[in-house]
Design a protein around this motif. Structure first.
Motif, PDB file in Angstrom:
ATOM      1  N   ALA A   1       0.830  -1.212   0.000  1.00 29.84           N
ATOM      2  CA  ALA A   1       0.000   0.000   0.000  1.00 29.84           C
ATOM      3  C   ALA A   1       0.864   1.261   0.000  1.00 29.84           C
ATOM      4  O   ALA A   1       0.575   2.230  -0.716  1.00 29.84           O
TER       5      ALA A   1
ATOM      6  N   GLU B   1       1.466   5.605  -7.694  1.00 29.99           N
ATOM      7  CA  GLU B   1       0.310   6.342  -8.221  1.00 29.99           C
ATOM      8  C   GLU B   1       0.558   7.848  -8.231  1.00 29.99           C
ATOM      9  O   GLU B   1       0.185   8.546  -9.188  1.00 29.99           O
ATOM     10  N   LYS B   2       1.192   8.358  -7.179  1.00 30.25           N
ATOM     11  CA  LYS B   2       1.527   9.789  -7.150  1.00 30.25           C
ATOM     12  C   LYS B   2       2.544  10.126  -8.240  1.00 30.25           C
ATOM     13  O   LYS B   2       2.441  11.173  -8.889  1.00 30.25           O
TER      14      LYS B   2
ATOM     15  N   ASP C   1       0.982   3.756  -3.308  1.00 27.48           N
ATOM     16  CA  ASP C   1       0.658   5.180  -3.176  1.00 27.48           C
ATOM     17  C   ASP C   1       1.732   6.037  -3.842  1.00 27.48           C
ATOM     18  O   ASP C   1       1.411   6.988  -4.567  1.00 27.48           O
TER      19      ASP C   1
END
Length: 192
Positions: A131, A138-139, A135
């Motif tokens: 996770a 994705e950023k 994150d």
């Protein structure tokens, strides 16, 4: 009747973790553990429990503190891609320069298939790491640092699963250049 020695439990857990790190669960004797913790066996049994309970505490402590350090380190890096690269490079450094390498990977191979409590701790650690890294990926995609048409979940899985292979490769071949080249290759492919 012998008196139980009072001790700092947090420091004792750290000392026991170092023994498990070097010898594994099966290789560490109670004598190894109590000597390192500087306590007698009755103090260990009365405060923590048996060897397995001690190990569960150690692996839980290891995974929690490692994730806290990882998040703290990444929070200081403004670029999500650079944070991913730092994460990869930190993993390479752990494999190459930490004589104990990764306790979670060692434990996965030694105990996770047969001990459900250990498996749960390691699965939670894996899910948390996934996770965290997802994150960042994705950023990085949102900022155009990683191709947004790629599959963020697949990139994350690819990165995480590479570490296990690198760890195995280093154990067998003891070739730092090989690990560094694999890391460079991985970084070049996610940075396109």
């Amino acid at each position: 009747m012998a008196r139980n020695i009072e001790f700092n439990e947090e420091k004792a857990i750290q000392k026991a973790m170092e023994v498990f790190w070097k010898k594994g669960f099966n290789g560490a004797s109670m004598r190894d553990l109590t000597d390192a913790m500087q306590i007698n066996s009755s103090s260990l049994y009365n405060s923590i429990g048996d060897k397995r309970e001690l190990f569960v505490r150690c692996i839980h402590n290891y995974t929690e503190s490692r994730m806290a350090e990882t998040k703290a380190h990444a929070s200081k890096i403004k670029s999500p891609l650079k944070a991913v690269i730092a994460f990869i490079n930190d993993s390479v450094n752990t494999i190459l320069y930490n004589s104990n390498s990764c306790l979670a990977i060692k434990t996965t191979f030694e105990l996770a298939a047969t001990d459900q409590d250990i498996q749960v701790i390691l699965k939670n650690d894996s899910d948390s790491t996934y996770a965290f890294l997802l994150d960042l990926v994705e950023k990085a995609m949102a900022m155009g640092e990683i191709n947004p048409e790629e599959d963020a979940g697949m990139i994350t899985e690819y990165i995480l699963n590479a570490f296990t292979g690198w760890y195995e490769s280093y154990i067998l071949h003891q070739n730092p250049a090989r690990i560094k080249n694999m890391a460079k290759y991985l970084i070049s492919h996610i940075s396109k």
